[in-house]
Design a protein around this motif. Structure first.
Motif, PDB file in Angstrom:
ATOM      1  N   GLY A 176       0.734  -1.191   0.233  1.00  0.00           N
ATOM      2  CA  GLY A 176       0.015  -0.088  -0.095  1.00  0.00           C
ATOM      3  C   GLY A 176       0.818   1.182  -0.004  1.00  0.00           C
ATOM      4  O   GLY A 176       0.328   2.183  -0.562  1.00  0.00           O
ATOM      5  N   LEU A 177       1.849   1.164   0.792  1.00  0.00           N
ATOM      6  CA  LEU A 177       2.869   2.348   0.901  1.00  0.00           C
ATOM      7  C   LEU A 177       3.718   2.668  -0.505  1.00  0.00           C
ATOM      8  O   LEU A 177       3.618   3.662  -1.022  1.00  0.00           O
ATOM      9  CB  LEU A 177       3.899   2.288   1.810  1.00  0.00           C
ATOM     10  CG  LEU A 177       3.257   2.307   3.367  1.00  0.00           C
ATOM     11  CD1 LEU A 177       4.333   1.977   4.267  1.00  0.00           C
ATOM     12  CD2 LEU A 177       2.640   3.860   3.618  1.00  0.00           C
ATOM     13  N   ALA A 178       3.851   1.583  -1.076  1.00  0.00           N
ATOM     14  CA  ALA A 178       4.709   1.556  -2.481  1.00  0.00           C
ATOM     15  C   ALA A 178       3.786   2.165  -3.577  1.00  0.00           C
ATOM     16  O   ALA A 178       4.238   2.601  -4.340  1.00  0.00           O
ATOM     17  CB  ALA A 178       5.337   0.293  -2.621  1.00  0.00           C
ATOM     18  N   SER A 179       2.342   1.524  -3.391  1.00  0.00           N
ATOM     19  CA  SER A 179       1.718   2.105  -4.613  1.00  0.00           C
ATOM     20  C   SER A 179       0.995   3.232  -4.525  1.00  0.00           C
ATOM     21  O   SER A 179       0.277   3.885  -5.261  1.00  0.00           O
ATOM     22  CB  SER A 179       0.525   1.022  -4.671  1.00  0.00           C
ATOM     23  OG  SER A 179      -0.246   1.086  -3.831  1.00  0.00           O
ATOM     24  N   GLY A 180       1.151   3.926  -2.966  1.00  0.00           N
ATOM     25  CA  GLY A 180       0.643   5.193  -2.947  1.00  0.00           C
ATOM     26  C   GLY A 180      -0.937   5.075  -2.612  1.00  0.00           C
ATOM     27  O   GLY A 180      -1.674   6.141  -2.166  1.00  0.00           O
ATOM     28  N   LYS A 181      -1.616   3.668  -2.410  1.00  0.00           N
ATOM     29  CA  LYS A 181      -2.623   3.769  -1.695  1.00  0.00           C
ATOM     30  C   LYS A 181      -3.042   3.971  -0.362  1.00  0.00           C
ATOM     31  O   LYS A 181      -4.073   4.493   0.139  1.00  0.00           O
ATOM     32  CB  LYS A 181      -3.270   2.401  -2.130  1.00  0.00           C
ATOM     33  CG  LYS A 181      -3.461   2.016  -3.543  1.00  0.00           C
ATOM     34  CD  LYS A 181      -4.244   0.601  -3.613  1.00  0.00           C
ATOM     35  CE  LYS A 181      -4.192   0.071  -5.199  1.00  0.00           C
ATOM     36  NZ  LYS A 181      -4.708  -1.081  -5.399  1.00  0.00           N
ATOM     37  N   LEU A 182      -1.679   3.610   0.335  1.00  0.00           N
ATOM     38  CA  LEU A 182      -1.973   4.050   1.876  1.00  0.00           C
ATOM     39  C   LEU A 182      -0.927   5.377   1.895  1.00  0.00           C
ATOM     40  O   LEU A 182       0.362   5.348   1.412  1.00  0.00           O
ATOM     41  CB  LEU A 182      -1.395   3.003   2.818  1.00  0.00           C
ATOM     42  CG  LEU A 182      -2.034   1.757   2.767  1.00  0.00           C
ATOM     43  CD1 LEU A 182      -1.420   0.518   3.848  1.00  0.00           C
ATOM     44  CD2 LEU A 182      -3.577   1.896   3.372  1.00  0.00           C
ATOM     45  N   VAL A 183      -1.311   6.469   2.477  1.00  0.00           N
ATOM     46  CA  VAL A 183      -0.526   7.654   2.570  1.00  0.00           C
ATOM     47  C   VAL A 183      -0.763   7.941   4.299  1.00  0.00           C
ATOM     48  O   VAL A 183      -1.790   8.365   4.659  1.00  0.00           O
ATOM     49  CB  VAL A 183      -1.144   8.584   1.768  1.00  0.00           C
ATOM     50  CG1 VAL A 183      -0.446  10.024   2.061  1.00  0.00           C
ATOM     51  CG2 VAL A 183      -1.121   8.360   0.436  1.00  0.00           C
ATOM     52  N   PRO A 184       0.504   7.529   4.782  1.00  0.00           N
ATOM     53  CA  PRO A 184       0.629   7.892   6.411  1.00  0.00           C
ATOM     54  C   PRO A 184       0.142   9.584   6.506  1.00  0.00           C
ATOM     55  O   PRO A 184       0.580  10.299   5.835  1.00  0.00           O
ATOM     56  CB  PRO A 184       1.501   7.679   6.864  1.00  0.00           C
ATOM     57  CG  PRO A 184       2.478   7.553   5.607  1.00  0.00           C
ATOM     58  CD  PRO A 184       1.741   7.508   4.511  1.00  0.00           C
ATOM     59  N   LEU A 185      -0.660   9.822   7.459  1.00  0.00           N
ATOM     60  CA  LEU A 185      -1.069  11.081   7.912  1.00  0.00           C
ATOM     61  C   LEU A 185      -0.148  11.540   9.077  1.00  0.00           C
ATOM     62  O   LEU A 185      -0.028  10.791  10.064  1.00  0.00           O
ATOM     63  CB  LEU A 185      -2.454  11.165   8.414  1.00  0.00           C
ATOM     64  CG  LEU A 185      -2.908  12.493   9.062  1.00  0.00           C
ATOM     65  CD1 LEU A 185      -2.441  13.533   7.813  1.00  0.00           C
ATOM     66  CD2 LEU A 185      -4.318  12.484   9.646  1.00  0.00           C
ATOM     67  N   ILE A 186       0.694  12.354   8.581  1.00  0.00           N
ATOM     68  CA  ILE A 186       1.854  12.785   9.781  1.00  0.00           C
ATOM     69  C   ILE A 186       1.379  14.382  10.055  1.00  0.00           C
ATOM     70  O   ILE A 186       1.312  15.294   9.262  1.00  0.00           O
ATOM     71  CB  ILE A 186       3.373  13.134   8.838  1.00  0.00           C
ATOM     72  CG1 ILE A 186       3.554  11.500   8.330  1.00  0.00           C
ATOM     73  CG2 ILE A 186       4.256  13.614   9.941  1.00  0.00           C
ATOM     74  CD1 ILE A 186       4.878  11.325   7.659  1.00  0.00           C
ATOM     75  N   SER A 187       1.236  14.406  11.475  1.00  0.00           N
ATOM     76  CA  SER A 187       0.849  15.528  12.116  1.00  0.00           C
ATOM     77  C   SER A 187       2.168  16.703  12.270  1.00  0.00           C
ATOM     78  O   SER A 187       2.031  17.699  11.791  1.00  0.00           O
ATOM     79  CB  SER A 187       0.413  15.297  13.485  1.00  0.00           C
ATOM     80  OG  SER A 187      -0.117  16.499  14.320  1.00  0.00           O
TER      81      SER A 187
END
Length: 87
Positions: A47-58
């Motif tokens: 998910g991270l590699a494909s861009g489907k998962l984007v972590p929300l960084i505060s």
């Protein structure tokens, strides 16, 4: 919950109308099972590699700002993750 017509803080009627299921997982359920842990790691990495998962960084802090990062965490003002960099 479903006996009231109040929407409440959780959209229970949206789940009921669409026959959706909400399933929660305990951390230990995944980490104590090697097959589930590998599946979870693959899901996250893909998910991270494909861009489907984007972590929300505060917010991001340098390591020498660790006390400020801790105060920010304790303030509960963050939405998302707090990142501390080592460089």
């Amino acid at each position: 919950m479903a006996l009231s017509t109040d929407e409440g803080t959780f959209p229970q009627f949206a789940l009921l109308v669409k026959c959706l299921i909400l399933k929660g997982y305990l951390y230990i359920e995944v980490t104590s099972n090697d097959a589930l842990l590998e599946q979870a790691k693959a899901f996250i990495n893909d998910g991270l590699a494909s861009g489907k998962l984007v972590p929300l960084i505060s917010r991001t802090f340098k390591f020498d700002e660790i006390q400020e990062a801790t105060r920010f965490l304790e303030s509960n003002a963050q939405i998302g993750k707090i990142v501390v960099t080592l460089s």
